[in-house]
Design an enzyme around this catalytic site. Structure first.
Site: not given
Length: 360
Positions: A164, A246, A352
Protein backbone atom coordinates in the site's frame (compact mmCIF):
# COMPACT_ATOMS: atom_id res chain seq x y z
CA UNK A 1 -12.88 22.99 -17.01
CA UNK A 2 -15.40 24.19 -14.42
CA UNK A 3 -14.80 26.12 -11.19
CA UNK A 4 -16.95 26.70 -8.11
CA UNK A 5 -16.56 28.14 -4.64
CA UNK A 6 -17.54 26.52 -1.33
CA UNK A 7 -18.35 23.10 -2.79
CA UNK A 8 -19.10 20.56 0.01
CA UNK A 9 -16.33 17.98 -0.29
CA UNK A 10 -18.59 15.29 1.16
CA UNK A 11 -20.12 15.09 -2.32
CA UNK A 12 -16.77 13.93 -3.72
CA UNK A 13 -15.96 11.16 -1.24
CA UNK A 14 -17.28 7.63 -0.74
CA UNK A 15 -17.53 8.19 3.02
CA UNK A 16 -19.80 11.20 2.38
CA UNK A 17 -18.08 13.44 4.90
CA UNK A 18 -15.96 16.56 4.52
CA UNK A 19 -16.49 20.31 4.77
CA UNK A 20 -16.30 22.90 2.00
CA UNK A 21 -13.52 23.70 -0.44
CA UNK A 22 -12.62 27.34 -0.74
CA UNK A 23 -12.19 26.82 -4.49
CA UNK A 24 -13.10 23.79 -6.62
CA UNK A 25 -11.92 23.05 -10.16
CA UNK A 26 -12.94 20.06 -12.27
CA UNK A 27 -10.26 19.25 -14.89
CA UNK A 28 -11.50 17.17 -17.83
CA UNK A 29 -8.35 17.16 -19.98
CA UNK A 30 -4.66 16.73 -19.26
CA UNK A 31 -3.96 20.34 -20.19
CA UNK A 32 -6.73 21.54 -17.86
CA UNK A 33 -5.35 19.39 -15.06
CA UNK A 34 -1.81 20.72 -15.43
CA UNK A 35 -3.09 24.26 -15.84
CA UNK A 36 -5.21 24.11 -12.68
CA UNK A 37 -2.34 22.72 -10.62
CA UNK A 38 0.12 25.29 -12.01
CA UNK A 39 -2.27 28.15 -11.30
CA UNK A 40 -2.68 27.09 -7.67
CA UNK A 41 1.08 26.70 -7.24
CA UNK A 42 1.86 30.05 -8.83
CA UNK A 43 -0.66 31.70 -6.51
CA UNK A 44 0.93 29.80 -3.56
CA UNK A 45 -2.50 28.39 -2.80
CA UNK A 46 -2.89 25.20 -0.75
CA UNK A 47 -3.78 22.34 -3.11
CA UNK A 48 -5.76 19.15 -2.65
CA UNK A 49 -6.04 16.76 -5.61
CA UNK A 50 -9.15 14.54 -5.58
CA UNK A 51 -9.96 11.57 -7.78
CA UNK A 52 -12.75 9.15 -6.86
CA UNK A 53 -12.62 10.16 -3.20
CA UNK A 54 -12.51 6.55 -2.02
CA UNK A 55 -9.26 6.93 -0.09
CA UNK A 56 -9.81 10.33 1.56
CA UNK A 57 -11.23 11.34 4.90
CA UNK A 58 -11.60 15.12 4.87
CA UNK A 59 -12.13 17.15 8.03
CA UNK A 60 -15.49 18.77 8.78
CA UNK A 61 -13.74 22.14 8.44
CA UNK A 62 -13.05 21.31 4.79
CA UNK A 63 -10.05 22.53 2.84
CA UNK A 64 -9.01 26.18 2.75
CA UNK A 65 -7.49 26.19 -0.71
CA UNK A 66 -7.90 24.86 -4.24
CA UNK A 67 -9.39 21.41 -4.74
CA UNK A 68 -8.63 20.03 -8.20
CA UNK A 69 -10.90 17.16 -9.21
CA UNK A 70 -9.35 14.84 -11.80
CA UNK A 71 -12.08 14.17 -14.38
CA UNK A 72 -9.96 13.04 -17.35
CA UNK A 73 -11.17 9.87 -19.06
CA UNK A 74 -10.02 7.55 -21.81
CA UNK A 75 -8.25 4.25 -22.57
CA UNK A 76 -5.72 3.50 -25.30
CA UNK A 77 -4.89 -0.14 -26.07
CA UNK A 78 -1.84 -1.32 -28.04
CA UNK A 79 -0.39 -4.79 -28.55
CA UNK A 80 3.11 -6.09 -29.27
CA UNK A 81 4.21 -9.74 -29.35
CA UNK A 82 1.37 -10.98 -27.17
CA UNK A 83 1.62 -8.26 -24.52
CA UNK A 84 -1.23 -5.78 -24.39
CA UNK A 85 -0.56 -2.31 -23.01
CA UNK A 86 -3.47 -0.27 -21.71
CA UNK A 87 -2.84 3.42 -21.15
CA UNK A 88 -5.50 4.88 -18.85
CA UNK A 89 -6.16 8.53 -18.21
CA UNK A 90 -5.87 9.27 -14.49
CA UNK A 91 -9.56 10.12 -14.16
CA UNK A 92 -10.88 6.94 -15.75
CA UNK A 93 -13.05 4.95 -13.30
CA UNK A 94 -11.06 1.93 -12.18
CA UNK A 95 -13.72 -0.76 -12.39
CA UNK A 96 -14.74 0.43 -15.85
CA UNK A 97 -11.12 -0.10 -16.88
CA UNK A 98 -11.09 -3.65 -15.48
CA UNK A 99 -14.37 -4.55 -17.17
CA UNK A 100 -13.19 -3.06 -20.48
CA UNK A 101 -9.96 -5.07 -20.50
CA UNK A 102 -11.90 -8.30 -19.99
CA UNK A 103 -14.29 -7.42 -22.83
CA UNK A 104 -11.22 -6.88 -24.99
CA UNK A 105 -9.99 -10.38 -24.18
CA UNK A 106 -7.20 -9.37 -21.80
CA UNK A 107 -6.48 -10.73 -18.34
CA UNK A 108 -4.40 -9.58 -15.39
CA UNK A 109 -6.64 -7.13 -13.51
CA UNK A 110 -9.64 -9.37 -12.80
CA UNK A 111 -8.85 -9.89 -9.08
CA UNK A 112 -8.98 -6.11 -8.63
CA UNK A 113 -12.60 -5.85 -9.77
CA UNK A 114 -15.04 -3.71 -7.84
CA UNK A 115 -12.50 -1.42 -6.19
CA UNK A 116 -13.86 2.14 -6.15
CA UNK A 117 -11.86 5.11 -7.33
CA UNK A 118 -9.94 6.13 -10.42
CA UNK A 119 -7.05 4.64 -12.38
CA UNK A 120 -4.65 7.43 -11.44
CA UNK A 121 -4.90 6.62 -7.73
CA UNK A 122 -3.93 2.98 -8.12
CA UNK A 123 -0.13 3.43 -8.39
CA UNK A 124 -0.06 5.94 -5.52
CA UNK A 125 -1.45 3.46 -3.00
CA UNK A 126 -0.33 0.31 -4.84
CA UNK A 127 -3.98 -0.67 -4.72
CA UNK A 128 -4.60 -4.34 -4.11
CA UNK A 129 -7.08 -6.99 -3.06
CA UNK A 130 -7.48 -10.78 -3.07
CA UNK A 131 -3.76 -11.44 -3.37
CA UNK A 132 -3.15 -9.09 -6.29
CA UNK A 133 -1.99 -5.51 -6.52
CA UNK A 134 -1.31 -3.10 -9.35
CA UNK A 135 2.48 -3.35 -8.99
CA UNK A 136 2.17 -6.71 -10.78
CA UNK A 137 0.91 -5.04 -13.97
CA UNK A 138 1.91 -1.35 -14.02
CA UNK A 139 4.76 -0.66 -16.42
CA UNK A 140 4.79 3.14 -16.35
CA UNK A 141 3.28 6.32 -15.03
CA UNK A 142 3.32 9.81 -16.51
CA UNK A 143 2.97 12.57 -13.95
CA UNK A 144 3.23 16.32 -13.52
CA UNK A 145 6.12 17.20 -11.20
CA UNK A 146 5.08 20.31 -9.28
CA UNK A 147 8.65 21.03 -8.17
CA UNK A 148 10.32 20.96 -11.58
CA UNK A 149 7.13 21.94 -13.45
CA UNK A 150 7.69 19.24 -16.05
CA UNK A 151 6.04 15.97 -17.09
CA UNK A 152 8.07 13.03 -15.75
CA UNK A 153 7.99 9.32 -16.55
CA UNK A 154 8.24 6.57 -13.94
CA UNK A 155 9.03 2.94 -14.68
CA UNK A 156 7.74 0.18 -12.43
CA UNK A 157 11.11 0.12 -10.68
CA UNK A 158 11.12 3.91 -10.27
CA UNK A 159 7.81 3.73 -8.42
CA UNK A 160 9.40 1.75 -5.56
CA UNK A 161 6.23 -0.14 -4.80
CA UNK A 162 5.63 -1.52 -1.31
CA UNK A 163 2.63 -2.72 0.64
CA UNK A 164 0.00 0.00 0.00
CA UNK A 165 2.89 2.32 -0.76
CA UNK A 166 4.91 3.92 -3.55
CA UNK A 167 7.29 6.79 -4.14
CA UNK A 168 4.24 8.79 -5.28
CA UNK A 169 2.55 8.32 -1.92
CA UNK A 170 5.70 9.15 0.02
CA UNK A 171 5.92 12.45 -1.88
CA UNK A 172 2.44 13.50 -0.69
CA UNK A 173 1.81 15.80 2.27
CA UNK A 174 -1.72 16.11 3.71
CA UNK A 175 -3.25 15.26 0.35
CA UNK A 176 -1.01 17.64 -1.60
CA UNK A 177 1.18 15.54 -3.91
CA UNK A 178 4.47 16.49 -5.51
CA UNK A 179 3.51 14.29 -8.47
CA UNK A 180 0.06 14.54 -10.08
CA UNK A 181 -0.61 11.37 -12.06
CA UNK A 182 -1.65 11.98 -15.67
CA UNK A 183 -1.70 8.47 -17.21
CA UNK A 184 -0.95 4.91 -16.10
CA UNK A 185 0.25 2.05 -18.33
CA UNK A 186 -0.71 -1.57 -17.56
CA UNK A 187 0.78 -4.67 -19.23
CA UNK A 188 -1.82 -7.43 -19.64
CA UNK A 189 -1.98 -10.86 -21.24
CA UNK A 190 -4.04 -11.69 -24.29
CA UNK A 191 -6.42 -14.50 -23.35
CA UNK A 192 -9.19 -15.25 -20.89
CA UNK A 193 -7.25 -17.32 -18.38
CA UNK A 194 -6.70 -15.41 -15.15
CA UNK A 195 -3.46 -14.58 -13.45
CA UNK A 196 -2.59 -17.16 -10.74
CA UNK A 197 -5.13 -16.97 -7.90
CA UNK A 198 -3.14 -15.98 -4.82
CA UNK A 199 -5.87 -15.61 -2.17
CA UNK A 200 -7.28 -18.62 -0.33
CA UNK A 201 -10.86 -17.31 0.04
CA UNK A 202 -11.04 -16.53 -3.67
CA UNK A 203 -9.49 -19.87 -4.61
CA UNK A 204 -12.13 -21.70 -2.55
CA UNK A 205 -14.92 -19.72 -4.22
CA UNK A 206 -13.55 -20.69 -7.63
CA UNK A 207 -12.89 -24.33 -6.74
CA UNK A 208 -9.16 -24.12 -7.51
CA UNK A 209 -5.96 -24.36 -5.49
CA UNK A 210 -3.96 -21.29 -4.54
CA UNK A 211 -1.53 -20.62 -7.38
CA UNK A 212 -3.79 -22.15 -10.04
CA UNK A 213 -5.61 -20.19 -12.71
CA UNK A 214 -9.29 -19.90 -13.60
CA UNK A 215 -11.37 -18.19 -16.24
CA UNK A 216 -10.79 -14.46 -15.85
CA UNK A 217 -14.54 -13.72 -16.13
CA UNK A 218 -15.20 -16.19 -13.31
CA UNK A 219 -12.58 -14.47 -11.14
CA UNK A 220 -14.24 -11.11 -11.72
CA UNK A 221 -17.68 -12.52 -10.91
CA UNK A 222 -16.51 -14.12 -7.66
CA UNK A 223 -14.51 -11.08 -6.57
CA UNK A 224 -17.53 -8.83 -7.09
CA UNK A 225 -19.69 -11.28 -5.13
CA UNK A 226 -17.20 -11.50 -2.26
CA UNK A 227 -16.72 -7.73 -2.14
CA UNK A 228 -20.46 -7.07 -2.19
CA UNK A 229 -20.92 -9.48 0.70
CA UNK A 230 -18.48 -7.36 2.69
CA UNK A 231 -20.02 -4.02 1.73
CA UNK A 232 -17.01 -3.19 -0.44
CA UNK A 233 -18.88 -2.42 -3.67
CA UNK A 234 -20.55 0.99 -3.69
CA UNK A 235 -24.33 0.72 -3.27
CA UNK A 236 -26.50 3.80 -2.57
CA UNK A 237 -28.94 1.60 -0.64
CA UNK A 238 -26.30 0.15 1.70
CA UNK A 239 -24.69 2.39 4.36
CA UNK A 240 -22.01 -0.26 4.88
CA UNK A 241 -20.54 0.99 1.59
CA UNK A 242 -20.29 4.62 2.78
CA UNK A 243 -16.67 4.31 3.82
CA UNK A 244 -13.08 4.59 2.65
CA UNK A 245 -12.92 0.82 2.31
CA UNK A 246 -10.43 -0.76 4.70
CA UNK A 247 -9.65 1.97 7.21
CA UNK A 248 -6.55 0.24 8.62
CA UNK A 249 -3.65 -1.40 6.83
CA UNK A 250 -2.47 -4.81 7.92
CA UNK A 251 0.43 -4.02 10.27
CA UNK A 252 3.92 -5.12 9.27
CA UNK A 253 5.89 -5.68 12.46
CA UNK A 254 9.15 -7.30 13.64
CA UNK A 255 8.84 -11.04 14.12
CA UNK A 256 9.64 -10.51 17.81
CA UNK A 257 6.50 -8.40 18.20
CA UNK A 258 4.38 -11.05 16.50
CA UNK A 259 5.84 -13.76 18.75
CA UNK A 260 3.77 -12.44 21.65
CA UNK A 261 0.49 -13.03 19.79
CA UNK A 262 -1.58 -16.20 20.20
CA UNK A 263 -0.49 -19.02 17.87
CA UNK A 264 -3.72 -18.78 15.87
CA UNK A 265 -3.09 -15.13 14.92
CA UNK A 266 -2.66 -14.99 11.11
CA UNK A 267 0.86 -14.20 9.92
CA UNK A 268 1.92 -13.50 6.34
CA UNK A 269 5.45 -13.33 4.90
CA UNK A 270 6.85 -10.06 3.55
CA UNK A 271 9.95 -9.28 1.54
CA UNK A 272 11.68 -7.41 4.36
CA UNK A 273 13.86 -9.76 6.48
CA UNK A 274 12.82 -10.14 10.10
CA UNK A 275 9.34 -8.69 9.49
CA UNK A 276 5.90 -10.26 9.27
CA UNK A 277 2.47 -8.99 8.21
CA UNK A 278 -0.48 -9.44 10.56
CA UNK A 279 -4.23 -9.32 10.00
CA UNK A 280 -5.75 -6.03 11.14
CA UNK A 281 -9.22 -7.61 11.02
CA UNK A 282 -8.13 -10.42 13.37
CA UNK A 283 -6.56 -7.96 15.82
CA UNK A 284 -9.69 -5.75 15.81
CA UNK A 285 -12.05 -8.66 16.36
CA UNK A 286 -9.93 -10.19 19.15
CA UNK A 287 -9.66 -6.82 20.88
CA UNK A 288 -13.40 -6.77 21.48
CA UNK A 289 -14.68 -4.75 18.52
CA UNK A 290 -17.43 -6.65 16.71
CA UNK A 291 -19.05 -5.91 13.39
CA UNK A 292 -21.29 -2.87 13.82
CA UNK A 293 -19.31 -1.50 16.77
CA UNK A 294 -20.68 1.97 17.44
CA UNK A 295 -24.32 1.15 16.68
CA UNK A 296 -26.81 1.16 19.57
CA UNK A 297 -27.77 -2.49 19.06
CA UNK A 298 -24.19 -3.64 19.71
CA UNK A 299 -24.32 -2.15 23.19
CA UNK A 300 -20.80 -0.84 22.61
CA UNK A 301 -19.47 2.53 21.58
CA UNK A 302 -22.81 4.30 21.40
CA UNK A 303 -21.32 7.28 23.20
CA UNK A 304 -18.70 7.69 20.46
CA UNK A 305 -20.86 8.93 17.62
CA UNK A 306 -24.44 8.32 18.64
CA UNK A 307 -24.77 5.51 16.13
CA UNK A 308 -24.06 7.89 13.25
CA UNK A 309 -20.81 6.03 12.51
CA UNK A 310 -19.76 2.44 13.15
CA UNK A 311 -17.65 -0.41 11.97
CA UNK A 312 -19.31 -2.11 9.03
CA UNK A 313 -21.95 -4.67 9.93
CA UNK A 314 -20.32 -6.99 7.38
CA UNK A 315 -16.66 -6.86 8.45
CA UNK A 316 -14.52 -4.98 10.96
CA UNK A 317 -12.05 -3.16 8.71
CA UNK A 318 -14.35 -0.42 7.39
CA UNK A 319 -15.53 2.60 9.39
CA UNK A 320 -18.89 3.55 7.93
CA UNK A 321 -21.18 6.56 7.74
CA UNK A 322 -24.65 5.37 8.71
CA UNK A 323 -26.25 8.32 6.92
CA UNK A 324 -25.56 11.58 8.74
CA UNK A 325 -22.13 11.17 10.32
CA UNK A 326 -19.43 13.81 10.47
CA UNK A 327 -15.76 13.18 9.80
CA UNK A 328 -15.16 13.45 13.54
CA UNK A 329 -17.76 10.72 14.14
CA UNK A 330 -15.83 8.35 11.87
CA UNK A 331 -12.55 9.30 13.52
CA UNK A 332 -13.99 8.67 16.99
CA UNK A 333 -14.82 5.09 16.06
CA UNK A 334 -11.43 4.59 14.40
CA UNK A 335 -9.59 5.99 17.44
CA UNK A 336 -11.45 3.70 19.79
CA UNK A 337 -10.51 0.70 17.68
CA UNK A 338 -6.85 1.70 17.26
CA UNK A 339 -6.50 2.42 20.99
CA UNK A 340 -8.20 -0.85 21.91
CA UNK A 341 -5.94 -2.95 19.67
CA UNK A 342 -2.87 -1.22 21.09
CA UNK A 343 -4.07 -1.85 24.65
CA UNK A 344 -4.77 -5.51 23.91
CA UNK A 345 -1.76 -6.44 21.81
CA UNK A 346 0.73 -3.55 21.91
CA UNK A 347 0.39 -3.03 18.14
CA UNK A 348 -0.72 0.31 16.71
CA UNK A 349 -2.91 0.22 13.63
CA UNK A 350 -2.34 2.90 11.00
CA UNK A 351 -4.95 4.39 8.66
CA UNK A 352 -4.98 3.44 5.01
CA UNK A 353 -6.87 6.53 3.70
CA UNK A 354 -5.32 9.98 3.57
CA UNK A 355 -6.56 12.09 6.47
CA UNK A 356 -6.99 15.66 5.30
CA UNK A 357 -6.78 18.32 8.05
CA UNK A 358 -7.57 15.69 10.65
CA UNK A 359 -5.82 12.84 12.45
CA UNK A 360 -6.28 9.87 14.73
Amino acid sequence: MSALTSLPLASLTTSRVGGPARRYISAETEDELIGAVRAADEAKEPLLVVGGGSNLLIADSGFDGAVVHIATRGLEITEHEGTVTVRAQAGHPWDELVAHTLREGCSGLEALSGIPGLAGATPVQNVGAYGADVSHSITGVRAWDRETRTIVDFSNEDLQFGYRDSVLKRATDNGSPRYVVLTVDFALTRGMESAPVRYAELARALGVEVGERAAADDVRREVLRLRAGKGMVLNPEDPDTYSTGSFFTNPVVPEAAAAHLPPEAPRYPVAEPGMVKLSAAWLIDRSGFPKGFGLPETGQGTELAGGRASLSTKHTLAVTNRGNASAEDLLAVARAVADGVEDAFGIRLHPEPLLINCSL
